[in-house]
Design a protein around this motif. Structure first.
Motif, PDB file in Angstrom:
ATOM      1  N   GLU A   2       0.806  -1.213   0.000  1.00 23.77           N
ATOM      2  CA  GLU A   2       0.000   0.000   0.000  1.00 23.77           C
ATOM      3  C   GLU A   2       0.840   1.265   0.000  1.00 23.77           C
ATOM      4  O   GLU A   2       0.450   2.293  -0.549  1.00 23.77           O
ATOM      5  N   GLU A   5       1.540   3.091  -3.232  1.00 21.14           N
ATOM      6  CA  GLU A   5       0.432   3.739  -3.935  1.00 21.14           C
ATOM      7  C   GLU A   5       0.485   5.240  -3.711  1.00 21.14           C
ATOM      8  O   GLU A   5       0.637   5.700  -2.582  1.00 21.14           O
ATOM      9  N   CYS A   7      -1.212   9.183  -4.874  1.00 20.21           N
ATOM     10  CA  CYS A   7      -2.434   9.805  -5.390  1.00 20.21           C
ATOM     11  C   CYS A   7      -2.114  10.594  -6.666  1.00 20.21           C
ATOM     12  O   CYS A   7      -1.253  11.491  -6.652  1.00 20.21           O
ATOM     13  N   LYS A  14      -5.611   6.468  -6.267  1.00 21.35           N
ATOM     14  CA  LYS A  14      -4.328   5.931  -5.774  1.00 21.35           C
ATOM     15  C   LYS A  14      -3.834   4.881  -6.762  1.00 21.35           C
ATOM     16  O   LYS A  14      -4.567   3.941  -7.085  1.00 21.35           O
ATOM     17  N   GLN A  15      -2.643   5.103  -7.255  1.00 19.27           N
ATOM     18  CA  GLN A  15      -2.074   4.201  -8.259  1.00 19.27           C
ATOM     19  C   GLN A  15      -0.635   3.880  -7.929  1.00 19.27           C
ATOM     20  O   GLN A  15       0.003   4.602  -7.160  1.00 19.27           O
ATOM     21  N   VAL A  16      -0.146   2.825  -8.532  1.00 21.80           N
ATOM     22  CA  VAL A  16       1.240   2.420  -8.290  1.00 21.80           C
ATOM     23  C   VAL A  16       2.139   2.866  -9.446  1.00 21.80           C
ATOM     24  O   VAL A  16       3.175   3.497  -9.245  1.00 21.80           O
ATOM     25  N   CYS A  27      -0.383   9.160 -12.692  1.00 26.26           N
ATOM     26  CA  CYS A  27      -0.445   7.721 -12.964  1.00 26.26           C
ATOM     27  C   CYS A  27      -0.266   7.464 -14.467  1.00 26.26           C
ATOM     28  O   CYS A  27      -0.466   8.354 -15.293  1.00 26.26           O
TER      29      CYS A  27
END
Lengths: 59, 240
Positions: A2, A5, A7, A14-16, A27
């Protein structure tokens, strides 16, 4: 997992995967959408507005 | 060798911060560029561009970040266009991201050269879009607001002449009445009017032409014409 992740300043999700510019994170899908968006596109002003987050002054 | 090692450590740092969801704690003010990262040296750019095709996000981010000065520099050239500097910088940044995404290292041109063109092009395209929007005026555009807060719209002051719509209809009615009145005339009188005023769709003829065609004098045609018009007027008045 988590903790990785972030923003996205464009979609707010929320992305990786994505790129970090300055203190902002974009993202991968928003980056690709933005790259493919023409200046004449209706969504273009939205991206311009969201990109201001990169330059946001920090106290 | 030293540059490469420095970049590798910087990229490692970038990746680590990205992994932790953090980024360098620096402050940027649009008024100045002190806090902006320095542009890449030739060696640094070469190294990063070599890694760009692999799609490494940290490489891409560094290429974008280290060219942000270029964005600010170009955006400032367009400050007199009436567009907010923040907007210009944002648009320029989009141009820079597009440049890094579409740059082809095989082309052997400097990224800064290519990015400059992309940034400038992005801003110019936006200005063109804006000037196009400005030249379009909406009918609902408020021109003024009175003391009571009522808006005076462009559509309120725009109008057409009162008879624009009816004019054609009235012409059609008049034409029908005229043909009805013409039916009351003798064949010769009708022919004279048709020839003189081109009522059968042909060109109008002079009194002399009509006189020659009918084998009578022009003065006689003139007298007949006056008499026929007088009679037509009477028939007209009866019908209206």
């Amino acid at each position: 997992m988590e903790s990785s992740e972030k923003c996205c300043i464009v979609c707010g999700q929320k992305q990786v995967e994505g790129i970090a510019i300055w203190k902002a994170f974009i993202c991968q899908s928003c980056e690709q959408e933005m790259v493919q968006t023409d200046v004449l596109d209706d969504k273009y002003p939205f991206f311009v507005e969201r990109m201001k987050q990169i330059w946001k002054m920090e106290a | 060798m030293f540059t490469r090692m420095r970049l590798v450590s910087q990229l490692f740092w970038y990746r680590l911060l990205m992994l932790l969801g953090m980024k360098a704690e620096e402050i940027y003010y649009i008024g100045g560029s002190e806090a902006l990262p320095p542009p890449l040296s030739r060696e640094e750019e070469e190294y990063l561009l070599g890694k760009l095709p692999k799609g490494d996000a940290a490489v891409k981010a560094m290429l974008i970040e280290r060219n942000l000065r270029l964005v600010v520099y170009i955006a400032r050239k367009f400050e007199n266009t009436g567009i907010n500097i923040e907007d210009l910088v944002s648009i320029g940044t989009i141009g820079l991201i597009k440049a890094v995404n579409t740059f082809d290292p095989e082309k052997k041109i400097k990224l800064a050269t290519y990015a400059s063109r992309c940034i400038e092009n992005e801003i110019l395209m936006f200005l063109r879009r804006n000037s196009k929007i400005k030249s379009e005026v909406s009918f609902d555009e408020p021109l003024n607001i009175d003391w009571d807060g009522n808006e005076l719209l462009l559509s309120d002051v725009l109008g057409t002449e009162n008879d624009t719509i009816y004019r054609d209809l009235e012409d059609q009615v008049d034409r029908k009445l005229l043909y009805k009145a013409l039916d009351k005339l003798s064949d010769r009188e009708k022919t004279i009017m048709e020839l003189r005023f081109g009522l059968n769709g042909q060109e109008e003829k002079t009194q002399k032409d009509v006189a020659d065609m009918l084998g009578i004098s022009q003065s006689y045609i003139s007298r007949l014409e006056k008499r026929i018009i007088k009679r037509l007027r009477k028939e007209f008045n009866k019908m209206v």
